[in-house]
Design a protein around this motif. Sequence first.
Motif, short mmCIF file in Angstrom:
data_model
loop_
_atom_site.label_atom_id
_atom_site.label_comp_id
_atom_site.label_asym_id
_atom_site.label_seq_id
_atom_site.Cartn_x
_atom_site.Cartn_y
_atom_site.Cartn_z
N ALA A 50 -35.85 -34.94 -31.71
CA ALA A 50 -36.74 -36.06 -31.99
C ALA A 50 -36.46 -37.26 -31.09
N GLU A 51 -35.27 -37.31 -30.51
CA GLU A 51 -34.95 -38.43 -29.62
C GLU A 51 -35.64 -38.30 -28.26
N ASN A 52 -36.14 -37.11 -27.95
CA ASN A 52 -36.80 -36.88 -26.67
C ASN A 52 -38.25 -36.41 -26.80
N ALA A 53 -38.79 -36.49 -28.01
CA ALA A 53 -40.18 -36.09 -28.25
C ALA A 53 -40.80 -37.11 -29.19
N LEU A 54 -41.71 -37.88 -28.67
CA LEU A 54 -42.35 -38.93 -29.46
C LEU A 54 -43.85 -38.69 -29.51
N GLY A 55 -44.40 -38.67 -30.71
CA GLY A 55 -45.85 -38.57 -30.86
C GLY A 55 -46.44 -39.97 -30.90
N VAL A 56 -47.64 -40.12 -30.38
CA VAL A 56 -48.36 -41.39 -30.48
C VAL A 56 -49.77 -41.10 -30.97
N ILE A 57 -50.19 -41.83 -31.98
CA ILE A 57 -51.51 -41.60 -32.58
C ILE A 57 -52.31 -42.90 -32.51
N ALA A 58 -53.58 -42.79 -32.15
CA ALA A 58 -54.45 -43.96 -32.07
C ALA A 58 -55.13 -44.17 -33.42
N ARG A 59 -55.00 -45.38 -33.93
CA ARG A 59 -55.69 -45.75 -35.18
C ARG A 59 -57.02 -46.38 -34.79
N SER A 60 -58.12 -45.69 -35.05
CA SER A 60 -59.41 -46.18 -34.60
C SER A 60 -60.52 -45.77 -35.55
N ARG A 61 -61.71 -46.29 -35.30
CA ARG A 61 -62.88 -45.95 -36.12
C ARG A 61 -63.27 -44.48 -35.99
N LEU A 62 -62.82 -43.83 -34.94
CA LEU A 62 -63.24 -42.45 -34.68
C LEU A 62 -62.50 -41.43 -35.55
N MET A 63 -61.46 -41.89 -36.25
CA MET A 63 -60.71 -40.99 -37.14
C MET A 63 -60.83 -41.51 -38.57
N PRO A 64 -61.43 -40.73 -39.47
CA PRO A 64 -61.53 -41.16 -40.87
C PRO A 64 -60.16 -41.48 -41.46
N ASP A 65 -60.12 -42.39 -42.40
CA ASP A 65 -58.85 -42.84 -42.99
C ASP A 65 -58.03 -41.69 -43.54
N GLU A 66 -58.68 -40.74 -44.22
CA GLU A 66 -57.93 -39.63 -44.82
C GLU A 66 -57.31 -38.74 -43.75
N GLU A 67 -57.98 -38.61 -42.60
CA GLU A 67 -57.43 -37.81 -41.51
C GLU A 67 -56.19 -38.50 -40.92
N PHE A 68 -56.28 -39.81 -40.76
CA PHE A 68 -55.15 -40.57 -40.23
C PHE A 68 -53.96 -40.47 -41.18
N ARG A 69 -54.18 -40.67 -42.46
CA ARG A 69 -53.08 -40.60 -43.43
C ARG A 69 -52.45 -39.23 -43.45
N LYS A 198 -72.94 -46.93 -37.66
CA LYS A 198 -73.24 -45.50 -37.60
C LYS A 198 -71.97 -44.68 -37.86
N LEU A 199 -70.89 -45.07 -37.24
CA LEU A 199 -69.64 -44.34 -37.41
C LEU A 199 -69.18 -44.40 -38.87
N ARG A 200 -69.36 -45.55 -39.49
CA ARG A 200 -68.97 -45.70 -40.89
C ARG A 200 -69.83 -44.81 -41.78
N ALA A 201 -71.14 -44.77 -41.53
CA ALA A 201 -72.04 -43.94 -42.34
C ALA A 201 -71.72 -42.46 -42.18
N ILE A 202 -71.41 -42.05 -40.96
CA ILE A 202 -71.05 -40.65 -40.70
C ILE A 202 -69.77 -40.28 -41.44
N ALA A 203 -68.77 -41.15 -41.33
CA ALA A 203 -67.48 -40.89 -41.98
C ALA A 203 -67.66 -40.79 -43.50
N GLU A 204 -68.44 -41.71 -44.09
CA GLU A 204 -68.66 -41.69 -45.53
C GLU A 204 -69.48 -40.46 -45.94
N GLY A 205 -70.46 -40.10 -45.13
CA GLY A 205 -71.28 -38.94 -45.43
C GLY A 205 -70.46 -37.65 -45.40
N GLU A 206 -69.61 -37.51 -44.41
CA GLU A 206 -68.77 -36.30 -44.33
C GLU A 206 -67.72 -36.29 -45.43
N ARG A 207 -67.28 -37.47 -45.84
CA ARG A 207 -66.34 -37.56 -46.97
C ARG A 207 -67.02 -37.04 -48.24
#
Length: 282
Positions: A50-69, A198-207
């Motif tokens: 873990a000291e030599n492998a770091l993941g980085v994740i982007a927190r953005s509108r393109l990823m629904p909240d539940e997917e990020f969590r 639009k992104l918000r409506a899509i995310a809520e609709g797929e939810r």
Amino acid sequence: MPESNLPAELAAKRQALRGILRRLGRVLVAYSGGVDSGLLLAEATAVLGAENALGVIARSRLMPDEEFRAAVRLAEERGFALRVMEYDEMAIGGFVANEEDRCYHCKTELLKRFSAIAREWGAKALCTGDNLDDEGDFRPGMRALEEAGTSSPLREARMTKADIRELARRLALPNWDKPSEACLASRVPYGERITAEKLRAIAEGERLLRAMGFRQRRLRCHGDIARIEIEPQDFEKLLDPATRRKIVDGLTALGFNYVAMDLAGYRTGSMNETREAKTEKA
């Protein structure tokens, strides 16, 4: 898991993947919580620590909240080192305009930010989770990967999506059979401007669709029309009167005036079909 417990071809590919990671030595992994980047980060952590492998994740509108969590929870449970980066793709003109090179503009800026983190952390390589199957579809974002000089260990090891899922299953990664979740912008036809609404409506609709038990689904946004893609075996379930009424009510409440079901069913890259048809006519 020792390679001897794997089918010979998969064992050879895993050995190649691990050899690539050892050669790189210290890596930053572009992580989304999907099976591809999840397996890559798991193997990088196992091989390099873990000291030599770091993941980085982007927190953005393109990823629904539940997917990020879920992505963050997976990293915590498996002991992956992870950094969260806030990202506002709506500030990128080429992304918002949503022409056919939308993904290129978004990925170029995203990789620029990831590369800065990689340099600051001292990574020898920025690794992405693209695989051998990604070479076939129309993916303008691949050009951004090449220009950024990223490393693609899974693709270099000749691993297909099926290989990745099988190895992830054998390693007991909980996301081994997670449905593919392309970014929410892929639900909007090329040429139709992308907005936060639009992104918000899509995310809520797929939810809503997910909550009703549709595991593999897409909500394509065509102006005020919501086009639902689900697997054909789920058609009967969606057409149940009570279910249909709940979906129509839910989607109209999100601002859609019309709700349609795509009779061709769910398939990846359906927004590219009109592009391909135009290309063939030309």
